[in-house]
Design a protein around this motif. Sequence first.
Motif, PDB file in Angstrom:
ATOM      1  N   UNK A 209      -1.158  -4.409   1.676  1.00  0.00           N
ATOM      2  CA  UNK A 209       0.258  -4.203   1.366  1.00  0.00           C
ATOM      3  C   UNK A 209       0.341  -3.148   0.272  1.00  0.00           C
ATOM      4  N   UNK A 210       1.393  -2.358   0.296  1.00  0.00           N
ATOM      5  CA  UNK A 210       1.550  -1.298  -0.694  1.00  0.00           C
ATOM      6  C   UNK A 210       1.753  -1.863  -2.097  1.00  0.00           C
ATOM      7  N   UNK A 211       2.251  -3.088  -2.175  1.00  0.00           N
ATOM      8  CA  UNK A 211       2.474  -3.706  -3.486  1.00  0.00           C
ATOM      9  C   UNK A 211       1.184  -3.836  -4.281  1.00  0.00           C
ATOM     10  N   UNK A 212       0.046  -3.925  -3.580  1.00  0.00           N
ATOM     11  CA  UNK A 212      -1.227  -4.064  -4.289  1.00  0.00           C
ATOM     12  C   UNK A 212      -1.611  -2.796  -5.055  1.00  0.00           C
ATOM     13  N   UNK A 213      -0.929  -1.713  -4.789  1.00  0.00           N
ATOM     14  CA  UNK A 213      -1.219  -0.477  -5.522  1.00  0.00           C
ATOM     15  C   UNK A 213      -0.795  -0.594  -6.990  1.00  0.00           C
ATOM     16  N   UNK A 218      -1.766  -0.785 -13.786  1.00  0.00           N
ATOM     17  CA  UNK A 218      -1.458  -1.757 -14.827  1.00  0.00           C
ATOM     18  C   UNK A 218       0.006  -2.128 -14.791  1.00  0.00           C
ATOM     19  N   UNK A 219       0.563  -2.163 -13.585  1.00  0.00           N
ATOM     20  CA  UNK A 219       1.994  -2.391 -13.392  1.00  0.00           C
ATOM     21  C   UNK A 219       2.226  -3.670 -12.596  1.00  0.00           C
ATOM     22  N   UNK A 220       3.184  -4.442 -13.025  1.00  0.00           N
ATOM     23  CA  UNK A 220       3.552  -5.638 -12.265  1.00  0.00           C
ATOM     24  C   UNK A 220       4.077  -5.229 -10.895  1.00  0.00           C
ATOM     25  N   UNK A 221       3.740  -6.023  -9.861  1.00  0.00           N
ATOM     26  CA  UNK A 221       4.164  -5.692  -8.505  1.00  0.00           C
ATOM     27  C   UNK A 221       4.558  -6.953  -7.750  1.00  0.00           C
ATOM     28  N   UNK A 222       5.363  -6.754  -6.701  1.00  0.00           N
ATOM     29  CA  UNK A 222       5.785  -7.864  -5.853  1.00  0.00           C
ATOM     30  C   UNK A 222       6.049  -7.354  -4.441  1.00  0.00           C
ATOM     31  N   UNK A 223       5.901  -8.239  -3.464  1.00  0.00           N
ATOM     32  CA  UNK A 223       6.271  -7.913  -2.098  1.00  0.00           C
ATOM     33  C   UNK A 223       7.274  -8.941  -1.607  1.00  0.00           C
ATOM     34  N   UNK A 224       8.201  -8.488  -0.753  1.00  0.00           N
ATOM     35  CA  UNK A 224       9.311  -9.333  -0.327  1.00  0.00           C
ATOM     36  C   UNK A 224       9.651  -9.030   1.130  1.00  0.00           C
ATOM     37  N   UNK A 225      10.168 -10.039   1.807  1.00  0.00           N
ATOM     38  CA  UNK A 225      10.687  -9.852   3.161  1.00  0.00           C
ATOM     39  C   UNK A 225      11.949  -9.002   3.058  1.00  0.00           C
ATOM     40  N   UNK A 251       6.749  -2.419  -9.473  1.00  0.00           N
ATOM     41  CA  UNK A 251       6.660  -1.894  -8.112  1.00  0.00           C
ATOM     42  C   UNK A 251       7.007  -3.025  -7.153  1.00  0.00           C
ATOM     43  N   UNK A 252       8.007  -2.803  -6.306  1.00  0.00           N
ATOM     44  CA  UNK A 252       8.416  -3.805  -5.313  1.00  0.00           C
ATOM     45  C   UNK A 252       8.301  -3.194  -3.923  1.00  0.00           C
ATOM     46  N   UNK A 253       7.638  -3.895  -3.039  1.00  0.00           N
ATOM     47  CA  UNK A 253       7.549  -3.458  -1.644  1.00  0.00           C
ATOM     48  C   UNK A 253       8.340  -4.416  -0.763  1.00  0.00           C
ATOM     49  N   UNK A 254       9.256  -3.874   0.016  1.00  0.00           N
ATOM     50  CA  UNK A 254      10.026  -4.658   0.977  1.00  0.00           C
ATOM     51  C   UNK A 254       9.496  -4.378   2.383  1.00  0.00           C
ATOM     52  N   UNK A 255       9.120  -5.419   3.087  1.00  0.00           N
ATOM     53  CA  UNK A 255       8.641  -5.286   4.463  1.00  0.00           C
ATOM     54  C   UNK A 255       9.856  -5.329   5.393  1.00  0.00           C
ATOM     55  N   UNK A 256      10.183  -4.182   5.964  1.00  0.00           N
ATOM     56  CA  UNK A 256      11.371  -4.069   6.793  1.00  0.00           C
ATOM     57  C   UNK A 256      11.052  -3.200   8.005  1.00  0.00           C
ATOM     58  N   UNK A 257      12.082  -2.689   8.679  1.00  0.00           N
ATOM     59  CA  UNK A 257      11.844  -1.910   9.893  1.00  0.00           C
ATOM     60  C   UNK A 257      13.009  -0.963  10.138  1.00  0.00           C
TER      61      UNK A 257
END
Length: 358
Positions: A209-213, A218-225, A251-257
């Motif tokens: 997932x891109x959030x793992x970048x 050294x930045x907090x990250x999250x992934x979300x639907x 950094x927030x990654x949203x899994x969308x389409x």
Amino acid sequence: MSVKTLLPSATPVRFLAEDGSRVELHEGYAEPAEDRLKAAYRLMVLGRRFDVQATALTKQGRLAVYPSSAGQEACQVAAALTLSEQDWLFPTYRDSVALIARGLQPGEVLTLLRGDAHCGYDPAETRVAPQCTPLATQTLHAAGLAHAMQRRGEDAVALALIGDGATSEGDFHEALNFAAVFKAPAVFFVQNNRYAISVPFEKQSAAEALAYKGIGYGMRAEQVDGNDAVAVLAVLDDAVKHAREGKGPVLVEAHTYRIDAHTNADDATRYREAGEVEKWREADPLRRLETYLKGRNALSENEIELCHAEAEEFAQTVRDTLNAEPELDPLSLFDHVYAEPTRQLAAQRAALEAELEA
């Protein structure tokens, strides 16, 4: 901050399943208030109708191009709703619905895509940067402005909207590194819609997932639907709060389409199967939120009808605005080149002015 607190959730944060039923995959996140969810629903209805209308206007020759955000309404609307008036939004060319949700007028939003000017609104007044076409350059602008606001002691956050393809650009790396080093109050919101034009996600990055970048900076990250409006709003609320409190960027990654093609000039059937699109249609963010609110008796049929009626009126406004011929001033070419015009530029302006008066 420990490594553990930097890592995103193992699975995307989620409040709602595809059918609109409640699921418990949101540890640590509070559900947004009902009135905010209803506001999000209204803006998502408005945004989808705007998107359909703008797409139609390209076929009528009223827009040069339009990059649809159909299927990404939860991300776009939540990004606008989570910001306060003093905060800044840094959109891409695909984020027109976010601008509409932010309160900009359709004529202002579509000026760039019509080809009338580089930007149809005043960024300083609206706190919305010009829609950015080059990939990831807006991330540098967001990081720099966030740092500047921090140095001036302003209580403001910069939120940059990013596509998954932009995360492969060097500018993305530089922006996140800078923001993390200086703890700039910025949120980098990646709408991972699975395709960078025709390039699928699995050919862009080996990361799960891109959030793992985020951990690399050294930045907090999250992934979300990204098709769960409740979850996106909850996660972005928390990310903006974290940045505003001086704890550093997120950094927030949203899994969308992306349901439609890249733009009206693209043939998406050349690189993806119809079955894939239909699968994602079943995860429709608008229908999901509507079902959930109706199930809680928080949204009536009458309110739904009123939202759609408002959206139709808004679509008429969009048509009327774009069907009117623009009033262009050739001398405006010189207005935004330099704060103080050079002698050569002043001479060129005078020459054109004389020619127009002749």
